[in-house]
Design an enzyme around this catalytic site. Structure first.
Site, PDB file in Angstrom:
ATOM      1  N   HIS A   1       0.875  -1.183   0.000  1.00 53.74           N
ATOM      2  CA  HIS A   1       0.000   0.000   0.000  1.00 53.74           C
ATOM      3  C   HIS A   1       0.909   1.228   0.000  1.00 53.74           C
ATOM      4  O   HIS A   1       1.627   1.457   0.965  1.00 53.74           O
ATOM      5  CB  HIS A   1      -0.900  -0.007   1.236  1.00 53.74           C
ATOM      6  CG  HIS A   1      -1.810  -1.201   1.296  1.00 53.74           C
ATOM      7  ND1 HIS A   1      -3.076  -1.203   0.737  1.00 53.74           N
ATOM      8  CD2 HIS A   1      -1.630  -2.442   1.802  1.00 53.74           C
ATOM      9  CE1 HIS A   1      -3.638  -2.395   0.924  1.00 53.74           C
ATOM     10  NE2 HIS A   1      -2.778  -3.172   1.563  1.00 53.74           N
ATOM     11  N   LEU A   2       0.868   1.980  -1.108  1.00 58.47           N
ATOM     12  CA  LEU A   2       1.742   3.156  -1.210  1.00 58.47           C
ATOM     13  C   LEU A   2       1.032   4.435  -0.766  1.00 58.47           C
ATOM     14  O   LEU A   2       1.663   5.473  -0.630  1.00 58.47           O
ATOM     15  CB  LEU A   2       2.272   3.306  -2.640  1.00 58.47           C
ATOM     16  CG  LEU A   2       3.204   2.182  -3.125  1.00 58.47           C
ATOM     17  CD1 LEU A   2       3.633   2.419  -4.571  1.00 58.47           C
ATOM     18  CD2 LEU A   2       4.426   2.051  -2.227  1.00 58.47           C
TER      19      LEU A   2
ATOM     20  N   HIS B   1      -9.031 -10.830  -1.120  1.00 56.19           N
ATOM     21  CA  HIS B   1      -8.899 -10.529   0.311  1.00 56.19           C
ATOM     22  C   HIS B   1     -10.024 -11.324   0.962  1.00 56.19           C
ATOM     23  O   HIS B   1     -11.187 -10.926   0.902  1.00 56.19           O
ATOM     24  CB  HIS B   1      -9.040  -9.023   0.553  1.00 56.19           C
ATOM     25  CG  HIS B   1      -9.200  -8.650   2.004  1.00 56.19           C
ATOM     26  ND1 HIS B   1      -8.252  -7.954   2.713  1.00 56.19           N
ATOM     27  CD2 HIS B   1     -10.199  -8.884   2.885  1.00 56.19           C
ATOM     28  CE1 HIS B   1      -8.660  -7.776   3.961  1.00 56.19           C
ATOM     29  NE2 HIS B   1      -9.851  -8.321   4.102  1.00 56.19           N
TER      30      HIS B   1
ATOM     31  N   HIS C   1      -2.485 -12.655   1.668  1.00 62.09           N
ATOM     32  CA  HIS C   1      -2.189 -12.794   3.114  1.00 62.09           C
ATOM     33  C   HIS C   1      -2.855 -13.979   3.821  1.00 62.09           C
ATOM     34  O   HIS C   1      -3.665 -13.803   4.719  1.00 62.09           O
ATOM     35  CB  HIS C   1      -2.490 -11.493   3.862  1.00 62.09           C
ATOM     36  CG  HIS C   1      -3.723 -10.740   3.460  1.00 62.09           C
ATOM     37  ND1 HIS C   1      -4.970 -11.292   3.500  1.00 62.09           N
ATOM     38  CD2 HIS C   1      -3.881  -9.462   3.012  1.00 62.09           C
ATOM     39  CE1 HIS C   1      -5.835 -10.387   3.095  1.00 62.09           C
ATOM     40  NE2 HIS C   1      -5.220  -9.285   2.788  1.00 62.09           N
TER      41      HIS C   1
ATOM     42  N   ASN D   1      -4.781  -6.951   9.843  1.00 57.33           N
ATOM     43  CA  ASN D   1      -5.894  -7.739   9.322  1.00 57.33           C
ATOM     44  C   ASN D   1      -5.502  -8.489   8.054  1.00 57.33           C
ATOM     45  O   ASN D   1      -5.081  -7.847   7.109  1.00 57.33           O
ATOM     46  CB  ASN D   1      -7.081  -6.815   9.016  1.00 57.33           C
ATOM     47  CG  ASN D   1      -8.319  -7.604   8.651  1.00 57.33           C
ATOM     48  OD1 ASN D   1      -8.517  -8.710   9.120  1.00 57.33           O
ATOM     49  ND2 ASN D   1      -9.148  -7.042   7.784  1.00 57.33           N
TER      50      ASN D   1
ATOM     51  N   ASP E   1       2.460  -6.915   2.388  1.00 56.33           N
ATOM     52  CA  ASP E   1       1.256  -6.175   2.774  1.00 56.33           C
ATOM     53  C   ASP E   1       1.651  -4.891   3.520  1.00 56.33           C
ATOM     54  O   ASP E   1       0.994  -4.496   4.486  1.00 56.33           O
ATOM     55  CB  ASP E   1       0.308  -7.048   3.621  1.00 56.33           C
ATOM     56  CG  ASP E   1      -1.109  -6.460   3.677  1.00 56.33           C
ATOM     57  OD1 ASP E   1      -1.350  -5.400   3.059  1.00 56.33           O
ATOM     58  OD2 ASP E   1      -1.964  -7.060   4.354  1.00 56.33           O
TER      59      ASP E   1
ATOM     60  N   HIS F   1       0.842   3.501   8.454  1.00 55.51           N
ATOM     61  CA  HIS F   1      -0.109   4.341   9.188  1.00 55.51           C
ATOM     62  C   HIS F   1       0.688   5.309  10.030  1.00 55.51           C
ATOM     63  O   HIS F   1       1.775   4.983  10.507  1.00 55.51           O
ATOM     64  CB  HIS F   1      -0.985   3.485  10.115  1.00 55.51           C
ATOM     65  CG  HIS F   1      -1.986   2.644   9.399  1.00 55.51           C
ATOM     66  ND1 HIS F   1      -3.013   3.176   8.640  1.00 55.51           N
ATOM     67  CD2 HIS F   1      -2.136   1.298   9.322  1.00 55.51           C
ATOM     68  CE1 HIS F   1      -3.736   2.191   8.134  1.00 55.51           C
ATOM     69  NE2 HIS F   1      -3.218   1.040   8.514  1.00 55.51           N
TER      70      HIS F   1
END
Ligand SMILES: [Zn+2]
Length: 432
Positions: free
Chosen positions: A68-69, A185, A238, A284, A311, A315
């Site tokens: 996640h960029l 997912h 994942h 998650n 993954d 944050h």
């Protein structure tokens, strides 16, 4: 452009089956030769830097198929510039970025924006992944043809599941026409809702609402059956539970077109680390039991799980440094992955070749992208690592904008020394 001769490293290229001590000669950013003992022509000796590769591994640049960029929309957590800088410092030469940005990557303009930013500011190759449904709302399929034409390499609603089974079926059928892999997912929200960690003895002890393993594995079962029904390829993101492993193993044995990934935290940690209510461990799917962790390792060893993705989910403190219940889920992973994967080699779970395949050729094959291998004549994209270097992970030294790394302070073995991307040194380790 690189002009370098790496002498006597263990050269591992799972794509070609190469695993031997050899010299690798790079001229003007291209791999000139890979051979056991190279003698440079006299006129080349002066301009070529010679690196002693004894004890090191020279491998294809890593490819992380799940990051996640955060750009566009959440640039305070990460940008394409900082995320790819983080990637190369972790040994990655390419990443595939998930579509849950703001706006969502569900149409050509967003895919094009990401590719343009990557071109301008990126340290490595970026492959955008498009959304299965418009706005990730799970109601209406996005235009897969448009996404593919703009440069998307797969589709997913990652971050949330496609709850509607009929929509998932149509996504699988539609994706095949454009040669796109659907990434699942897997999560049954009715089972995971309100859950904060893995459901088990530890969640009972801590008094935190649990997420049962079946929340993941029930959805894995559905998606495997939909792949079987449609004959379309599915990739399970994942994987964290023993039951998911068992289902995927069984489906593969019957020829269902499925591939799977797990992340370093699922084979390194289990839910006992949550005893201190530290939100850095909130993720998650959640960290699972020791039995699940063992099953995930076995699945990597026997090939049920094809590859390791991080993954990487940055944050800021705003989302993490708050009460457990309200904290965001997710961990950064790009700069801690290699030593953790290397740990599996030291533990005897994976061979060096198996570990490198899980970081390079296997994910490249899953998404059918031209990375993850060494080739004479091609631009030099490789990673040089010292599998035996011991140190303590220091997240404060990371290139990522975020610091939500659960491995800060952990003693590890395995260091990235150099990441070459398309003929340039994108990262060089320097002693602090
Ligand atoms: Zn996900």
């Amino acid at each position: 452009m690189l002009d370098v001769l790496v002498r006597g490293a263990r050269v591992i290229d799972p794509a070609s089956g190469l695993d031997e001590t050899a010299d690798v000669w790079v001229v003007a950013g291209r791999v000139q030769r890979i051979a056991p003992r190279l003698d440079l022509p006299a006129e080349r000796i002066e301009e070529t830097r010679v690196v002693d590769g004894a004890g090191l591994w020279l491998v294809p640049g890593f490819f992380d198929m799940h990051v996640h960029l955060r750009e566009p929309g959440e640039e305070y957590k990460e940008t394409i510039a900082t995320g790819t800088a983080s990637a190369v410092s972790g040994g990655y030469a390419a990443v595939a970025c998930m579509p849950n940005t703001n706006p969502v990557n569900d149409c050509a303009p967003v895919t094009e924006f990401i590719l343009k930013r990557a071109e301008q500011a990126g340290s490595c190759t970026v492959f955008p992944v498009g959304a299965i449904s418009k706005g990730l709302r799970g109601k209406e399929l996005s235009e897969f043809g448009e996404l593919r034409a703009a440069g998307a390499v797969a589709v997913t609603d990652d971050g949330r599941p496609v709850t509607d089974g009929r929509l998932m079926r149509r996504a699988l059928e539609y994706a095949r026409r454009f040669d796109l892999v659907v990434i699942s997912h897997a999560e049954d929200l009715s089972l995971s809702e309100g859950g904060l960690m893995n459901e088990g003895a530890m969640s009972t002890r801590l008094g935190l609402r649990g997420i049962p393993w079946v929340a993941e594995s029930a959805m894995v079962a559905r998606d495997l059956m939909l792949a079987e029904l449609t004959g379309s390829r599915i990739h399970i993101a994942h994987v964290s539970t023993e039951a998911s492993v068992r289902l995927i193993r069984e489906a593969k044995s019957r020829g269902v077109p499925v591939t799977a990934e797990t992340a370093p935290h699922y084979f390194t940690l289990s839910d006992d680390v949550l005893s201190g209510f530290d939100t850095v461990y909130k993720v998650n799917p959640p960290l699972r039991s020791r039995e699940d962790r063992k099953a995930v390792k076995e699945a990597l060893a026997d090939g049920t799980i094809d590859c390791i993705a991080t993954d990487h989910a940055p944050h800021s403190l705003l989302e993490k440094d708050i009460e457990f219940e309200y904290a965001a889920s997710g961990m950064i992973g790009l700069e801690s992955a290699f030593p953790l994967v290397c740990g599996l080699v030291h533990e005897g779970v994976l061979t060096p070749g198996g570990a490198i395949a899980a970081l390079t050729w296997n994910p490249a094959r899953i998404l059918d992208v031209p990375v993850g291998r060494l080739q004479e004549g091609a631009p030099a994209t490789f990673t040089l690592v010292d599998p035996n270097a011991e140190y303590v992970i220091d997240a404060d030294s990371f290139q990522s904008k975020s610091r939500n790394c659960p491995f800060h302070g952990r003693r590890v073995k395995g260091r990235v020394l150099l990441t070459a991307v398309e003929g340039k040194a994108a990262f060089v380790y320097r002693k602090p």
